[in-house]
Design a protein around this motif. Structure first.
Motif: not given
Length: 500
Positions: A187-188, A194-203
């Motif tokens: 989960g690191t 710090g961009v929330p959009t990138l928390f799940d990776g690059i779409p």
């Protein structure tokens, strides 16, 4: 068993089911052809509509969207060099060059009929071999999934003929980009800034839109005002004239179909991998591999047969074990359970009429998207004659809308533009973009399964290596990986000698 099949076949006489399939197919063709609108999105949006419908009718509509949208991504891939869905990335490699060479109609026809055949073969496998193939998929553990991802990555060498070093760099860049986001086990957060959009990776879909649409827009802008898109015109060949060409490639179609089915029954791999592996196999067995990437019909046929054969394959573990093979079937699983059905052996006995009715409706869906797709493409073919000055802003607008529609996020537009700038730089330096896509697709799978495999042996590399050579399925895939790498090196040396 055959009595149950007759029950399912009888359901095709229901006018409501036929109408549901037609609605699903038309919707699927439109969704797949528009970049940014995915098969998953189409099925998810339609599930609420099926609440009030009988199970056979509701599932038939969902199946129509799934099959048709997987195919129709080829339309924009061929005409605009923008993949409508991730499944059609390999289709661009030869489909768009055919369109630019003045044969967009032939390319669309080959893709349509090849998609139909691949889908039909996979439904036959679903109909007769579902339990046996589902049992085989259970033999895959984390080591096997890791090696399967590695095997997919070896395709990079084949796609980079004549520029292997650049291809390997692009593939490595794709693997690096796949590490952006949350670590699959710990989960690191990594490289997110710090961009929330990138928390799940690059779409992935956003990346595909940017990687291929922005360089295309810049290329069109660079041309003289009023210039054409590069195609000599619209070829007047009848779509059915391509059936003879397909008949000469029976081995290619059969091989690609089997590859697609095999990829489909292994959960978590996806249609894009099926298309890439089928394309790679066709190139390796071709007498003229140098033509691939320049408009080779073998490559286009292999890709579209392979990625559409995945559709039936993914339904095998779904219906028999309740294990979704990809995001689309995960959503489809929800639709099945909403109608009070439980995946498993009883689905083929207690609910045989619904199950076999659904399977036979998939036959109908694969047949029906042929006339629907060709009719849509008939008007879409005019795109190749639109002046570059008009087409460029239209493609840019379509790219922005597609990127935003995925998650209704403005950040996705900026990601799309950033990846697009990277794609433009790669195109300017003659670096192939397909290896980057493959690295991005398979990097997440490889990293996650490697982490799980090491966790199971508590980080002991020796124990992990022992698993790779003592587990039968893992050993077979390992041999395939080594063979693919050796073949790629040999092919690269041959190409280098030819250039000397």
């Amino acid at each position: 068993m055959f009595d149950n099949m007759l029950l399912g076949l009888h359901s095709l006489a229901d006018p409501a089911l036929l109408l549901a399939v037609l609605i699903g197919v038309v919707g699927g063709v439109v969704i797949g052809a528009l970049p940014g609108l995915t098969s998953t999105m189409g099925v998810a949006l339609l599930i609420p509509v099926t609440f009030s419908l009988p199970p056979q009718v509701g599932l038939a509509m969902l199946g129509g969207i799934y099959c048709a949208s997987t195919y129709s991504g080829a339309i924009s891939a061929i005409l605009l060099n923008i993949p409508g869905t991730s499944a059609s990335v390999a289709t661009m490699l030869d489909g768009h060059p055919l369109a630019k060479n003045g044969e967009p109609g032939r390319a669309i026809s080959l893709a349509t009929f090849a998609s139909c055949i691949g889908g039909m073969v996979s439904v036959v496998a679903l109909l007769f071999l579902a339990p046996q193939l589902a049992e085989f998929s259970l033999r895959f553990g984390s080591p096997e999934y890791f090696l399967l991802a590695v095997f997919g990555i070896t395709v990079i060498a084949s796609m980079s003929a004549g520029a292997m070093e650049k291809g390997l760099i692009a593939g490595a860049l794709g693997l690096i980009l796949s590490t952006v986001g949350t670590h699959p086990l710990t989960g690191t957060m990594r490289f997110t800034g710090g961009v929330p959009t990138l928390f799940d990776g690059i779409p992935l879909v956003v990346s595909l839109i940017g990687l291929y649409s922005i360089p295309e827009v810049i290329d069109l802008i660079d041309r003289a005002k009023g210039a054409r898109t590069g195609a000599a015109g619209i070829d007047k060949t009848s779509p059915f004239a391509t059936l003879r060409e397909l008949g000469r490639q029976k081995l290619n179609i059969l091989r690609s179909s089997l590859i697609g089915i095999g990829v489909g029954i292994i959960p978590g791999v996806g249609c894009s991998v099926g298309g890439f592996l089928a394309y790679d196999a066709a190139k390796k067995s071709s007498k003229t591999p140098q033509r691939f990437g320049e408009g080779a019909s073998e490559g286009l046929i292999a890709s579209e047969t392979g990625n559409n054969a995945v559709t039936g394959g993914t339904l095998i573990p779904l219906l028999t074990l309740g294990i979704p093979g990809n995001p689309v079937t995960a959503v489809l699983l929800g639709g099945i359970m909403i109608h009070g059905l439980r995946p498993g052996p009883e689905l083929f006995t207690t609910n045989a009429d619904v199950t076999y009715g659904f399977i036979f409706s998939l036959f109908l869906s694969n047949l029906l998207f042929v006339p629907v797709g060709l009719l849509l493409a008939r008007y879409g073919l005019r795109i190749v004659q639109v002046p570059a000055g008009i087409l460029a802003p239209l493609i840019l607008a379509l790219a922005v809308i597609g990127a935003y529609s995925l998650r209704s996020s403005v950040d996705d537009i900026w990601i799309m533009l950033a990846i697009g700038a990277l794609g433009w730089g790669m195109a300017a330096l003659a670096v192939p973009r397909a290896p980057l896509v493959l690295g991005l697709v398979l990097g997440t799978l490889a990293e996650g399964e490697l982490a799980r495999s090491l966790a199971l042996v508590r980080g002991d590399l020796g124990a992990f290596a022992l698993q790779l050579v003592t587990r039968p399925v893992a050993l077979v895939i390992l041999v395939l990986c080594v063979s693919a790498i050796i073949h790629g090196i040999i092919q690269h040396r041959r190409n280098s000698k030819l250039l000397e």
